[in-house]
Scaffold this motif. Structure first.
Motif, short mmCIF file in Angstrom:
data_model
loop_
_atom_site.label_atom_id
_atom_site.label_comp_id
_atom_site.label_asym_id
_atom_site.label_seq_id
_atom_site.Cartn_x
_atom_site.Cartn_y
_atom_site.Cartn_z
N ILE A 46 7.83 -2.72 20.68
CA ILE A 46 7.38 -3.87 20.75
C ILE A 46 6.28 -4.60 19.01
N ASP A 47 6.90 -5.33 18.48
CA ASP A 47 6.11 -5.67 17.44
C ASP A 47 5.66 -5.03 16.24
N LEU A 48 6.31 -3.28 15.89
CA LEU A 48 5.79 -2.72 15.13
C LEU A 48 6.19 -3.08 13.72
N ASN A 50 6.22 -5.18 9.81
CA ASN A 50 5.67 -5.64 8.50
C ASN A 50 3.95 -6.83 8.80
N ASP A 51 4.45 -7.82 9.91
CA ASP A 51 3.43 -8.63 9.73
C ASP A 51 1.95 -8.90 10.21
N PHE A 52 2.01 -7.37 11.43
CA PHE A 52 1.47 -6.95 12.48
C PHE A 52 0.90 -5.55 11.80
N CYS A 53 1.54 -4.97 10.64
CA CYS A 53 1.24 -3.06 11.01
C CYS A 53 1.02 -3.09 9.77
N HIS A 54 1.00 -3.72 8.31
CA HIS A 54 1.60 -3.40 6.67
C HIS A 54 0.14 -4.14 6.76
N PRO A 68 -6.07 -0.44 13.50
CA PRO A 68 -5.68 0.75 14.45
C PRO A 68 -3.94 0.67 15.04
N THR A 69 -2.70 0.11 14.19
CA THR A 69 -1.46 0.53 14.28
C THR A 69 -1.12 1.68 14.18
N THR A 70 -1.75 2.19 13.03
CA THR A 70 -1.88 2.83 12.94
C THR A 70 -0.58 3.79 14.00
N SER A 71 -2.09 4.19 14.37
CA SER A 71 -1.95 5.08 16.12
C SER A 71 0.01 5.33 16.67
N ALA A 72 0.36 3.27 16.83
CA ALA A 72 1.25 3.15 17.66
C ALA A 72 2.76 3.64 16.16
N VAL A 73 2.09 3.22 15.41
CA VAL A 73 3.71 3.18 14.23
C VAL A 73 3.87 5.66 14.93
N THR A 74 2.91 6.14 14.35
CA THR A 74 2.68 7.80 14.65
C THR A 74 3.08 7.98 15.87
N GLY A 75 2.86 7.34 17.01
CA GLY A 75 3.11 8.44 18.43
C GLY A 75 4.44 7.70 18.14
N VAL A 76 5.04 5.70 18.24
CA VAL A 76 6.57 6.18 18.13
C VAL A 76 7.36 6.41 17.95
N ARG A 77 7.00 6.83 16.22
CA ARG A 77 7.98 7.77 14.67
C ARG A 77 8.05 9.24 15.28
N GLU A 78 6.94 9.44 16.50
CA GLU A 78 7.37 11.42 16.43
C GLU A 78 7.93 11.08 17.97
N PHE A 79 8.02 9.47 18.90
CA PHE A 79 8.92 10.24 20.39
C PHE A 79 10.24 9.77 20.21
N ILE A 142 10.95 -4.27 10.53
CA ILE A 142 10.22 -2.61 11.68
C ILE A 142 9.41 -2.52 10.17
N VAL A 143 8.19 -1.74 10.13
CA VAL A 143 7.66 -1.01 9.19
C VAL A 143 8.66 -0.11 8.70
N ASP A 144 8.45 0.35 7.34
CA ASP A 144 9.36 1.42 6.91
C ASP A 144 9.23 3.33 7.95
N GLU A 145 7.92 2.67 7.96
CA GLU A 145 8.08 4.41 8.76
C GLU A 145 8.66 4.93 9.72
#
Length: 252
Positions: A46-48, A50-54, A68-79, A142-145
């Protein structure tokens, strides 16, 4: 959709859906250890966006610390690769407003724009010169990561909850899933609103705490975790789920 189909011939309709053998997986969770069926599970991200995370997105532009949104992006990317390899559906649930904002009531337009200064949802207030969270805009992307596979499903939403005025429930019913894993931002706002509606609709809900985050004060995260465990479902971690999937073949 292959998960929800009939077998048809000119003189016969077989209404039996394809069988999906159970793929049980037991993981640490709260308030208690949890066994879920990967064959009946989907991930909602949900909602990862650019307007929320970049750092050049909407929230950052109006003074919100988005780190703080970085941790969610990282967790999702690895999963994501783990779930895709196990044939668990990935459903991206993101803001994607109509350009004319015709379906957005005043209460939604008011979010982060309490003075009516046209800095809220749908406003032309990002450095990308696109309307905030407008469909097909840079801000709503969605963020580039994070990578989106062709097999993933995308749902545009227009409220804090991804179920209101969207096709999300119909899509999930056709996927024939019972259990929903939740990740993304903000965990105390759109993630929680969507999770609550899912629970009210009868889905089993699991919040992945290491793949969800918020730009709100820490006590908002604490209250969300408490309420999910107390009232709606379970909390677990994506890392524990990935470890369990690595130890036990999903086909077992």
């Amino acid at each position: 959709m292959t998960r929800n189909t009939w077998t048809l011939s000119p003189d016969h309709a077989d209404l039996r859906r394809p069988e999906r053998p159970a793929r049980p997986l037991t993981i640490p969770a709260a308030p208690q250890r949890l066994t879920l069926d990967l064959a009946r599970t989907a991930l909602l991200v949900i909602d990862l966006q650019n307007d929320f995370c970049h750092p050049d997105g909407w929230l950052s532009g109006i003074g919100v610390d988005t780190t703080p949104t970085t941790s969610a992006v990282t967790g999702v990317r690895e999963f994501l690769p783990v779930l895709r390899a196990a044939d668990v559906p990935i459903v991206w649930v993101n803001w994607g407003n109509r350009p004319d904002r015709a379906n957005l009531p005043p209460g939604v337009l008011h979010v982060y724009d309490p003075a009516g200064a046209d800095t809220g949802i749908g406003s032309p207030a990002t450095t990308s010169s696109t309307a905030v969270l407008q469909e097909d805009s840079w801000g709503a992307a969605i963020v580039d990561e994070l990578d989106s596979a062709t097999t993933d499903i995308h749902i545009d939403k227009y409220r804090m909850s991804g179920f209101v005025d969207t096709a999300l429930d119909s899509v999930l019913r056709n996927l024939r899933v019972d259990t929903l894993l939740f990740a993304g931002v903000n965990v105390d706002q759109c993630v929680l609103a969507t999770l609550m509606d899912a629970a009210n609709l009868g889905y089993d809900v699991v919040l992945l705490t290491d793949a969800a985050a918020t730009t709100s004060p820490a006590y908002c995260l604490d209250a969300t975790i408490y309420n999910v465990r107390q009232c709606f479902g379970f909390t677990a971690t994506a890392s524990d789920l990935a470890d369990a999937m690595a130890e036990h073949s999903p086909a077992q």
